[in-house]
Scaffold this active site. Structure first.
Site, PDB file in Angstrom:
ATOM      1  N   GLU A 266      47.208  37.553  41.260  1.00  0.00           N
ATOM      2  CA  GLU A 266      47.672  36.367  41.975  1.00  0.00           C
ATOM      3  C   GLU A 266      47.366  35.083  41.222  1.00  0.00           C
ATOM      4  O   GLU A 266      47.954  34.031  41.490  1.00  0.00           O
ATOM      5  CB  GLU A 266      47.049  36.303  43.374  1.00  0.00           C
ATOM      6  CG  GLU A 266      45.563  35.996  43.429  1.00  0.00           C
ATOM      7  CD  GLU A 266      44.669  37.215  43.355  1.00  0.00           C
ATOM      8  OE1 GLU A 266      43.493  37.106  43.741  1.00  0.00           O
ATOM      9  OE2 GLU A 266      45.139  38.290  42.919  1.00  0.00           O
TER      10      GLU A 266
ATOM     11  N   SER B  14      43.431  36.296  52.726  1.00  0.00           N
ATOM     12  CA  SER B  14      43.057  37.707  52.700  1.00  0.00           C
ATOM     13  C   SER B  14      41.901  37.994  53.642  1.00  0.00           C
ATOM     14  O   SER B  14      41.893  39.015  54.344  1.00  0.00           O
ATOM     15  CB  SER B  14      42.692  38.125  51.273  1.00  0.00           C
ATOM     16  OG  SER B  14      43.815  38.029  50.421  1.00  0.00           O
TER      17      SER B  14
END
Length: 438
Positions: free
Chosen positions: A326, A31
């Site tokens: 996640e 990310s």
């Protein structure tokens, strides 16, 4: 058509013969790497990314930016040490084709970046990516002045007809299915003529740490951002137009990808050290310290990194994972080996991830003898004695690492397509067997 051997081969998940004791160097955050690539590409001067993650998702991002004219040099840092990427921004251009693989929204090349290109940019990806609704970001971009051709699908494949600039302004978007709708718009907003004001209209907003990460990284490169957590209006983000600075950024380890290794310490009653765990971070994976402590472990954050130790017992947990969905597959795997039931809440949006993760986890754990039921927004897991068998991954990297965790405590688990872990965690099988001393 001949099947891909990597997809049909079965990886025998190693069974732990005792407590693990290892130091595991976790690669950089996907990310952070992908957001840093976008911001560097949109900057007004060159920038450096040190210790970037080299995985399928980040290499697709770099390749897509290169297709639109951005030069990304691979080598060592400006001081001559460590792997680094030097990003040389320029005017974005088409025609170009972007392969998003099985990523989407802010973690793939966001369509808002393509709206700034001079020429058409086509987005395509894996078959699963076609099933993911993109109406939120498509409608928002059209409202802000972009021209997008999706043949009415509201999904990939689609073409963004960039005009070299975008008006920007105020837009409402329902990001209930993914916070990435918000991040995708914010990342490019400093280059919009009027900046952007994004108003989230949905009843829920999952994965807030990912939005906070986007905001923090924007501010770090000179963008002016008003956000709810800094005293702004709830569910509203405002980005002022302006030039972005080139930075020398070191990418943090991916804390979500540290999860299976910390889980190994918990499940085996062992000890795992993750070097360079940041003392302050916007990564949602930092919540593992709290969650896995509640499930029976203990941790210490030192100057070297995080030291996590299992107690030899694994307890069930009742936890809301809405901000860190996640982590749910790995927590479900640990919960299946616990001594009491668990309930995972707040993760209805996982039905739209790489696969329907709630259905997949339920099916695969139950086929090993487990007792998992889906709820409206998560899973209820009642531990049962498990047995070996094939654990299917559905081309989902977190399903594969969850299977590896179960394999530590259950002999005979065979993981289908463990190679899918390359999406965010290259060389996972070698890291896993290395941790076990194999």
């Amino acid at each position: 058509m001949t099947a891909n051997p990597a997809h049909t081969s079965l990886w025998p998940a190693p069974h732990a013969s005792g407590a693990v004791d290892a130091t595991v160097h976790v690669p950089g955050s996907k990310s952070v790497t992908n957001r840093a690539l976008v911001l560097a590409a949109l900057a007004s001067e060159p920038g450096w990314l040190r210790r970037p993650l080299r995985s399928r998702d980040t290499l697709l991002m770099a390749g897509a930016l290169r297709a639109m004219g951005i030069e990304i040099e691979e080598g060592v840092g400006p001081d001559g040490t460590g792997e680094a990427w030097r990003v040389l921004p320029t005017s974005l251009r088409g025609p170009a084709t972007v392969d998003v693989g099985n990523a989407w929204h802010g973690d793939a090349v966001p369509p808002p970046v393509a709206a700034l290109a001079d020429g058409p940019v086509r987005f395509d990806g894996d078959p699963r990516s076609y099933e993911r609704p993109l109406n939120g970001v498509i409608d928002a971009l059209r409202h802000l002045g972009a021209r997008i051709d999706d043949d009415g699908r509201g999904a990939l494949p689609l073409t963004v007809h960039g005009g070299g600039a975008l008006d920007g302004g105020t837009v409402s978007v329902d990001a209930s299915s993914s916070s990435q709708f918000v991040s995708a718009l914010l990342l490019s907003a400093p280059r919009f003529n009027q900046g952007v004001e994004v108003r989230h209209t949905g009843s829920t907003l999952p994965s807030m740490p990912h939005i906070r990460m986007t905001v923090d990284m924007l501010r770090a490169v000179g963008a002016q951002v008003d956000s709810p957590e800094s005293g702004g209006e709830p569910n509203v983000w405002r980005v002022t137009p302006g030039a972005l600075l080139g930075r020398d950024l070191t990418i943090e380890p991916d804390l979500s990808n540290a999860q299976p290794f910390l889980a190994a310490a918990l499940v085996t009653g062992g000890r795992v050290v993750i070097p360079d765990w940041p003392a302050r971070t916007t990564q949602g994976g930092d919540r593992l310290r709290e969650i896995f402590t509640d499930m029976g472990g203990s941790c210490e954050l030192t100057e070297y990194g995080l030291v996590f130790t299992g107690s030899g017992s694994v307890h069930g947990i009742d936890v809301d994972l809405g901000d860190v969905g996640e982590l749910a597959p790995g927590i479900a795997a640990v919960a299946a080996l616990a001594d009491s039931p668990s309930t995972l809440r707040g993760v209805a949006h996982l039905r739209l991830h790489e696969t329907d993760r709630l259905a997949a986890l339920t099916k695969e754990i139950n086929e090993l003898g487990g007792d998992v039921t889906e709820t409206a927004d998560g899973l209820h897991i009642r531990p049962r004695p498990l047995h070996g068998g094939v654990f299917h991954t559905y081309e989902d990297h977190r399903m594969a690492t969850a299977a590896a965790v179960i394999g530590l405590g259950v002999e005979g688990v065979r993981v289908e397509n463990v190679a899918t872990t390359a999406k965010t965690l290259p060389d996972f099988p070698d890291l896993w067997t290395g941790m076990l001393g194999a």
